[in-house]
Design an enzyme around this catalytic site. Structure first.
Site, mmCIF file in Angstrom:
data_model
loop_
_atom_site.group_PDB
_atom_site.id
_atom_site.type_symbol
_atom_site.label_atom_id
_atom_site.label_comp_id
_atom_site.label_asym_id
_atom_site.label_seq_id
_atom_site.Cartn_x
_atom_site.Cartn_y
_atom_site.Cartn_z
ATOM 1 N N LYS A 11 0.836 -1.200 0.000
ATOM 2 C CA LYS A 11 0.000 0.000 0.000
ATOM 3 C C LYS A 11 0.876 1.258 0.000
ATOM 4 O O LYS A 11 2.097 1.176 0.187
ATOM 5 C CB LYS A 11 -0.922 -0.038 1.230
ATOM 6 C CG LYS A 11 -1.904 -1.225 1.222
ATOM 7 C CD LYS A 11 -2.850 -1.152 2.418
ATOM 8 C CE LYS A 11 -3.830 -2.304 2.438
ATOM 9 N NZ LYS A 11 -4.789 -2.209 3.566
ATOM 10 N N TYR A 51 -12.326 -2.554 -3.474
ATOM 11 C CA TYR A 51 -12.826 -2.608 -2.098
ATOM 12 C C TYR A 51 -14.360 -2.616 -2.039
ATOM 13 O O TYR A 51 -14.942 -2.226 -1.025
ATOM 14 C CB TYR A 51 -12.275 -1.436 -1.295
ATOM 15 C CG TYR A 51 -10.843 -1.643 -0.807
ATOM 16 C CD1 TYR A 51 -10.502 -2.772 -0.063
ATOM 17 C CD2 TYR A 51 -9.847 -0.708 -1.049
ATOM 18 C CE1 TYR A 51 -9.209 -2.975 0.405
ATOM 19 C CE2 TYR A 51 -8.544 -0.893 -0.590
ATOM 20 C CZ TYR A 51 -8.236 -2.026 0.140
ATOM 21 O OH TYR A 51 -6.963 -2.216 0.611
ATOM 22 N N PHE A 59 -15.720 3.434 7.068
ATOM 23 C CA PHE A 59 -14.362 3.846 6.711
ATOM 24 C C PHE A 59 -14.072 3.747 5.216
ATOM 25 O O PHE A 59 -12.939 3.941 4.789
ATOM 26 C CB PHE A 59 -13.329 3.028 7.496
ATOM 27 C CG PHE A 59 -13.425 1.532 7.293
ATOM 28 C CD1 PHE A 59 -12.807 0.905 6.215
ATOM 29 C CD2 PHE A 59 -14.123 0.748 8.195
ATOM 30 C CE1 PHE A 59 -12.890 -0.464 6.026
ATOM 31 C CE2 PHE A 59 -14.218 -0.633 8.019
ATOM 32 C CZ PHE A 59 -13.595 -1.232 6.922
ATOM 33 N N ARG A 87 -1.405 -14.671 3.622
ATOM 34 C CA ARG A 87 -2.180 -13.992 4.672
ATOM 35 C C ARG A 87 -1.493 -14.178 6.030
ATOM 36 O O ARG A 87 -1.451 -13.266 6.843
ATOM 37 C CB ARG A 87 -3.608 -14.556 4.733
ATOM 38 C CG ARG A 87 -4.450 -14.268 3.508
ATOM 39 C CD ARG A 87 -5.026 -12.890 3.471
ATOM 40 N NE ARG A 87 -5.892 -12.604 4.591
ATOM 41 C CZ ARG A 87 -6.558 -11.450 4.726
ATOM 42 N NH1 ARG A 87 -6.445 -10.482 3.818
ATOM 43 N NH2 ARG A 87 -7.332 -11.229 5.773
ATOM 44 N N THR A 93 -5.279 -8.114 10.437
ATOM 45 C CA THR A 93 -5.691 -6.762 10.045
ATOM 46 C C THR A 93 -5.496 -5.774 11.193
ATOM 47 O O THR A 93 -4.970 -4.677 10.993
ATOM 48 C CB THR A 93 -7.189 -6.769 9.652
ATOM 49 O OG1 THR A 93 -7.434 -7.851 8.746
ATOM 50 C CG2 THR A 93 -7.594 -5.457 9.009
ATOM 51 N N ARG A 104 2.818 -6.968 8.833
ATOM 52 C CA ARG A 104 2.114 -5.931 9.589
ATOM 53 C C ARG A 104 2.639 -5.844 11.019
ATOM 54 O O ARG A 104 2.761 -4.756 11.576
ATOM 55 C CB ARG A 104 0.611 -6.205 9.564
ATOM 56 C CG ARG A 104 -0.019 -5.924 8.193
ATOM 57 C CD ARG A 104 -1.429 -6.454 8.111
ATOM 58 N NE ARG A 104 -2.134 -5.985 6.927
ATOM 59 C CZ ARG A 104 -3.312 -6.453 6.541
ATOM 60 N NH1 ARG A 104 -3.920 -7.403 7.245
ATOM 61 N NH2 ARG A 104 -3.892 -5.980 5.455
ATOM 62 N N ASN A 114 -1.781 -0.163 7.034
ATOM 63 C CA ASN A 114 -1.244 -1.458 7.459
ATOM 64 C C ASN A 114 -0.420 -2.144 6.367
ATOM 65 O O ASN A 114 -0.366 -3.365 6.269
ATOM 66 C CB ASN A 114 -2.361 -2.368 8.001
ATOM 67 C CG ASN A 114 -3.441 -2.640 6.975
ATOM 68 O OD1 ASN A 114 -3.362 -2.169 5.841
ATOM 69 N ND2 ASN A 114 -4.426 -3.425 7.347
ATOM 70 N N HIS A 117 -1.828 -5.423 1.281
ATOM 71 C CA HIS A 117 -3.102 -6.097 1.012
ATOM 72 C C HIS A 117 -2.794 -7.481 0.446
ATOM 73 O O HIS A 117 -1.850 -7.635 -0.329
ATOM 74 C CB HIS A 117 -3.920 -5.317 -0.017
ATOM 75 C CG HIS A 117 -5.055 -6.136 -0.579
ATOM 76 N ND1 HIS A 117 -6.272 -6.229 0.051
ATOM 77 C CD2 HIS A 117 -5.125 -6.946 -1.667
ATOM 78 C CE1 HIS A 117 -7.051 -7.053 -0.644
ATOM 79 N NE2 HIS A 117 -6.382 -7.496 -1.686
ATOM 80 N N GLU A 128 -9.319 -10.120 -8.050
ATOM 81 C CA GLU A 128 -8.353 -9.018 -7.912
ATOM 82 C C GLU A 128 -7.248 -9.110 -8.965
ATOM 83 O O GLU A 128 -6.815 -8.089 -9.504
ATOM 84 C CB GLU A 128 -7.790 -9.031 -6.485
ATOM 85 C CG GLU A 128 -8.871 -8.663 -5.468
ATOM 86 C CD GLU A 128 -8.495 -8.940 -4.019
ATOM 87 O OE1 GLU A 128 -7.360 -9.403 -3.754
ATOM 88 O OE2 GLU A 128 -9.352 -8.691 -3.146
HETATM 89 P P1 IDP Z 1 -7.555 -7.261 5.254
HETATM 90 O O1 IDP Z 1 -6.828 -6.167 4.486
HETATM 91 O O2 IDP Z 1 -6.707 -7.792 6.379
HETATM 92 O O3 IDP Z 1 -8.123 -8.344 4.370
HETATM 93 P P2 IDP Z 1 -10.271 -6.200 5.537
HETATM 94 O O4 IDP Z 1 -11.182 -6.467 6.682
HETATM 95 O O5 IDP Z 1 -10.602 -6.811 4.205
HETATM 96 O O6 IDP Z 1 -8.785 -6.571 5.998
HETATM 97 O O7 IDP Z 1 -10.226 -4.609 5.361
HETATM 98 C C1 IDP Z 1 -9.616 -4.031 4.254
HETATM 99 C C2 IDP Z 1 -8.765 -2.877 4.699
HETATM 100 O O8 IDP Z 1 -9.603 -1.856 5.222
HETATM 101 C C3 IDP Z 1 -7.790 -3.198 5.821
HETATM 102 O O9 IDP Z 1 -6.564 -3.714 5.372
HETATM 103 C C4 IDP Z 1 -7.597 -1.855 6.470
HETATM 104 O O10 IDP Z 1 -6.541 -1.126 5.848
HETATM 105 C C5 IDP Z 1 -8.905 -1.143 6.218
HETATM 106 N N1 IDP Z 1 -9.713 -1.125 7.435
HETATM 107 C C6 IDP Z 1 -10.319 -2.172 8.039
HETATM 108 N N2 IDP Z 1 -10.979 -1.777 9.134
HETATM 109 C C7 IDP Z 1 -10.783 -0.429 9.228
HETATM 110 C C8 IDP Z 1 -11.233 0.563 10.151
HETATM 111 O O11 IDP Z 1 -11.928 0.287 11.131
HETATM 112 N N3 IDP Z 1 -10.795 1.851 9.911
HETATM 113 C C9 IDP Z 1 -10.018 2.169 8.828
HETATM 114 N N4 IDP Z 1 -9.590 1.261 7.944
HETATM 115 C C10 IDP Z 1 -9.966 -0.020 8.139
#
Ligand code: IDP
Length: 138
Positions: A11, A51, A59, A87, A93, A104, A114, A117, A128
Site C-alpha cells: 500500500k 474494495y 471507513f 495472509r 488486520t 504488519r 497497514n 493487502h 483481484e
Molecule cells: P484485510 O486487508 O486484512 O483483508 P479487511 O477487513 O478486508 O482486511 O479490510 C480491508 C482494509 O480496510 C484493511 O486492510 C484496512 O486497511 C482497512 N480497514 C479495516 N478496518 C478499518 C477501520 O476500522 N478503519 C479504517 N480502515 C480499516
C-alpha cells in the site's frame, strides 16, 4: 494442495517507507514465484471496485482516499497454498493482533495504514488479479 495465485499489494504507506524490497524478499525466500508486478497509482474507480465489499462500511471513503493517495506496488505471486500462507505472512488486520515477525506486525501500528493487502480467498484472488492484471502475467 494445488498451485494457486494470489494478489498482493504494498500500500502507499509501504511504498513511501521503502519496504517493497523487504516484502518481495520475504515471499521469494519462502519459495513463492512472482508472476506479475507493477508500481502504479490506482484510479479511484478501480479502488472502489477493489474494495467494493466494504462500500457500506463507515471507513470506505477513508480507505479509497488512502489507497489512491500515492503509488502502490501491485503483485501476483504463485505457489502451493499461497493465498493462505501469504495472509499468515502479512499478519492480522488489527495491529493489536498482528504478531511480530509478520509484515504488519513488524511495520504497522494502525488498521488504516497497514502496509500490505492480500487476497483472502480463491474467489478474491481471481477477481483481484483480473482487476489489476487481466491476462498480463508471465
Ligand atoms: P484485510 O486487508 O486484512 O483483508 P479487511 O477487513 O478486508 O482486511 O479490510 C480491508 C482494509 O480496510 C484493511 O486492510 C484496512 O486497511 C482497512 N480497514 C479495516 N478496518 C478499518 C477501520 O476500522 N478503519 C479504517 N480502515 C480499516
Amino acid at each position: 494442495m494445488a498451485i494457486e495465485q494470489t494478489f498482493l499489494m504494498v500500500k502507499p504507506d509501504g511504498v513511501e517507507r521503502q519496504v517493497v524490497g523487504d516484502i518481495v524478499d520475504r515471499f521469494e525466500r519462502r519459495g513463492f514465484v512472482m508472476k506479475g508486478a507493477k508500481l502504479m497509482v490506482i484510479p479511484k474507480e478501480l479502488a472502489e471496485k477493489h474494495y467494493a465489499e466494504h462500500a457500506e462500511r463507515p471507513f470506505f471513503g477513508e480507505l479509497v482516499d488512502f489507497i489512491t493517495s500515492g503509488p502502490v506496488f501491485a503483485m501476483v505471486w504463485e505457489g502451493e497454498n499461497v493465498i493462505k500462507l501469504a495472509r499468515t505472512m502479512m499478519g492480522a488486520t488489527k495491529p493489536e493482533e498482528s504478531n511480530p515477525g509478520t509484515i504488519r506486525g513488524d511495520y504497522a501500528t494502525t488498521v488504516s495504514h497497514n502496509i500490505i493487502h492480500g487476497s483472502d480467498s480463491l474467489a478474491s484472488a481471481e477477481r483481484e488479479i483480473g482487476l489489476f492484471f487481466g491476462e498480463d502475467l508471465v
